[in-house]
Design an enzyme around this catalytic site. Structure first.
Site, PDB file in Angstrom:
ATOM      1  CB  SER A 133      31.760  27.288  69.351  1.00  0.00           C
ATOM      2  OG  SER A 133      30.702  27.888  68.624  1.00  0.00           O
ATOM      3  CE1 TYR A 146      35.064  28.332  65.026  1.00  0.00           C
ATOM      4  CE2 TYR A 146      32.672  28.162  65.063  1.00  0.00           C
ATOM      5  CZ  TYR A 146      33.853  28.561  65.657  1.00  0.00           C
ATOM      6  OH  TYR A 146      33.838  29.190  66.880  1.00  0.00           O
TER       7      TYR A 146
HETATM    8  O1  NJP Z   1      37.836  36.012  67.844  1.00  0.00           O
HETATM    9  P1  NJP Z   1      38.829  37.166  67.355  1.00  0.00           P
HETATM   10  P2  NJP Z   1      37.038  35.813  69.221  1.00  0.00           P
HETATM   11  N1  NJP Z   1      48.341  32.054  66.605  1.00  0.00           N
HETATM   12  O2  NJP Z   1      38.992  36.939  65.884  1.00  0.00           O
HETATM   13  C1  NJP Z   1      44.162  34.673  67.909  1.00  0.00           C
HETATM   14  C2  NJP Z   1      35.341  31.282  69.957  1.00  0.00           C
HETATM   15  N2  NJP Z   1      33.984  31.706  69.645  1.00  0.00           N
HETATM   16  O3  NJP Z   1      37.663  36.530  70.316  1.00  0.00           O
HETATM   17  O4  NJP Z   1      47.407  36.098  66.504  1.00  0.00           O
HETATM   18  C3  NJP Z   1      48.045  32.723  67.726  1.00  0.00           C
HETATM   19  O5  NJP Z   1      38.396  38.495  67.840  1.00  0.00           O
HETATM   20  C4  NJP Z   1      44.115  36.126  67.462  1.00  0.00           C
HETATM   21  O6  NJP Z   1      45.381  36.749  67.715  1.00  0.00           O
HETATM   22  P3  NJP Z   1      46.445  37.224  66.579  1.00  0.00           P
HETATM   23  C5  NJP Z   1      36.260  31.187  68.763  1.00  0.00           C
HETATM   24  O7  NJP Z   1      36.119  29.957  68.079  1.00  0.00           O
HETATM   25  C6  NJP Z   1      33.730  32.954  69.186  1.00  0.00           C
HETATM   26  O8  NJP Z   1      35.609  36.023  68.940  1.00  0.00           O
HETATM   27  O9  NJP Z   1      47.041  38.448  67.183  1.00  0.00           O
HETATM   28  N3  NJP Z   1      46.877  33.333  67.951  1.00  0.00           N
HETATM   29  C7  NJP Z   1      43.059  36.718  68.365  1.00  0.00           C
HETATM   30  O10 NJP Z   1      43.615  37.146  69.572  1.00  0.00           O
HETATM   31  C8  NJP Z   1      37.619  31.311  69.429  1.00  0.00           C
HETATM   32  O11 NJP Z   1      38.086  30.047  69.872  1.00  0.00           O
HETATM   33  C9  NJP Z   1      32.425  33.322  68.873  1.00  0.00           C
HETATM   34  O12 NJP Z   1      45.674  37.460  65.311  1.00  0.00           O
HETATM   35  C10 NJP Z   1      45.962  33.289  66.968  1.00  0.00           C
HETATM   36  C11 NJP Z   1      42.144  35.539  68.621  1.00  0.00           C
HETATM   37  O13 NJP Z   1      42.823  34.332  68.227  1.00  0.00           O
HETATM   38  C12 NJP Z   1      37.357  32.195  70.634  1.00  0.00           C
HETATM   39  O14 NJP Z   1      35.941  32.223  70.817  1.00  0.00           O
HETATM   40  C13 NJP Z   1      31.383  32.396  69.039  1.00  0.00           C
HETATM   41  C14 NJP Z   1      46.189  32.614  65.761  1.00  0.00           C
HETATM   42  C15 NJP Z   1      40.883  35.623  67.789  1.00  0.00           C
HETATM   43  O15 NJP Z   1      40.205  36.806  68.105  1.00  0.00           O
HETATM   44  C16 NJP Z   1      37.854  33.616  70.495  1.00  0.00           C
HETATM   45  O16 NJP Z   1      37.230  34.219  69.378  1.00  0.00           O
HETATM   46  C17 NJP Z   1      31.686  31.143  69.497  1.00  0.00           C
HETATM   47  C18 NJP Z   1      47.439  31.983  65.601  1.00  0.00           C
HETATM   48  N4  NJP Z   1      47.760  31.327  64.485  1.00  0.00           N
HETATM   49  C19 NJP Z   1      32.976  30.795  69.804  1.00  0.00           C
HETATM   50  N5  NJP Z   1      45.090  32.744  64.984  1.00  0.00           N
HETATM   51  C20 NJP Z   1      32.061  34.663  68.352  1.00  0.00           C
HETATM   52  N6  NJP Z   1      32.951  35.649  68.395  1.00  0.00           N
HETATM   53  O17 NJP Z   1      30.903  34.865  67.908  1.00  0.00           O
HETATM   54  C21 NJP Z   1      44.209  33.489  65.683  1.00  0.00           C
HETATM   55  O18 NJP Z   1      30.672  30.267  69.638  1.00  0.00           O
HETATM   56  N7  NJP Z   1      44.728  33.812  66.879  1.00  0.00           N
END
Ligand code: NJP
Length: 228
Positions: A133, A146
């Protein structure tokens, strides 16, 4: 012809789902997350487009589940994308919220990478890519947990690169600005100024597509317009 394999965490929605779709052109996809219905629908859409995708239902905070789910997996590419952002001042952050962010954003990097890296080292090829990020080099009110994890991601990625480059394994970190997803509980429709998940996925594909002797270690990708 068999394609190389890409394992993507957090593939059930947002950036991870877009990466899975984009990489499915060139890779067989292993799509990991906790939400099985979303993974199944992703796999069905990839298959309908002629690709291959195997869902892996996995909580990346569960080290034992990671070892068991990824035992025997031979990934040519690992995209550590799963992440959680709970933006609150320290005094409002509960111990559970603190630990969940460290567990998903940092500790899971160790456990998931540790599961697939030995095969890459043995085969003398592979690419570990992490979604970091721009919060990995900045600070803001409410970002104590974060941004700490995303700063740590930068160090993790660079140290790991130094350890494995002589084994032919690449390590990269892609650092996006704001992306229109449900991240942090937001409504993607309210983030029209932001990057689209597909924009980040395209950068990931470009970083992976470099010639064998070339490494793009770190990429920062931002929307041209600023947050209103
Ligand atoms: O987030 P979101 P993004 N075990 O909430 C999974 C970075 N980033 O796609 O388990 C396994 O739509 C969750 O899956 P589920 C950010 O830090 C973003 O935006 O089914 N999986 C879902 O697929 C992150 O590293 C922005 O709930 C787990 C996913 O994570 C990456 O981009 C800006 C889990 C999250 O989907 C993807 O974020 C930036 C677990 N315990 C960096 N917990 C931004 N969106 O603005 C969560 O600078 N997941």
């Amino acid at each position: 012809m068999t394609k190389p394999t890409a394992l993507i965490t957090g593939a059930s929605r947002g950036i991870g789902r877009a990466i899975a779709f984009r990489l499915a052109r060139d890779y067989d996809i292993l799509a990991a997350a906790r939400s099985e219905p979303e993974l199944q629908s992703l796999a069905a859409e990839i298959r309908a487009g002629g690709g291959r995708c195997t869902p892996i239902v996995l909580d990346v905070t569960d080290a034992a589940a990671i070892s068991s789910a990824l035992a025997g997996v031979q990934a040519d590419v690992l995209v550590n994308n799963a992440g959680v952002g709970i933006i609150k001042p320290l005094l409002d952050t509960t111990p559970e919220e603190w630990h969940r962010q460290i567990d998903v954003n940092l500790n899971a990097l160790y456990h998931v990478t540790r599961a697939v890296l030995p095969g890459m080292v043995e085969r003398r090829r592979g690419h570990v890519l992490i979604i970091g990020s721009i919060a990995g080099r900045s600070t803001f009110v409410g970002g104590v947990a974060y941004t700490s994890t995303k700063h740590a991601v930068q160090a993790f990625a660079e140290c790991l690169l130094l350890e494995v480059r002589d084994f032919g394994v690449k390590v990269s970190v892609v650092n996006p600005g704001g992306v229109a997803t449900e991240f942090g509980g937001g409504d993607p429709a309210a983030k029209s100024w932001a990057l689209k998940p597909e924009d980040v996925a395209e950068s990931v594909a470009q970083v992976l597509a470099t010639p064998p002797n070339v490494l793009v270690h770190s990429v920062e990708i931002r929307a041209l317009s600023k947050k209103p």
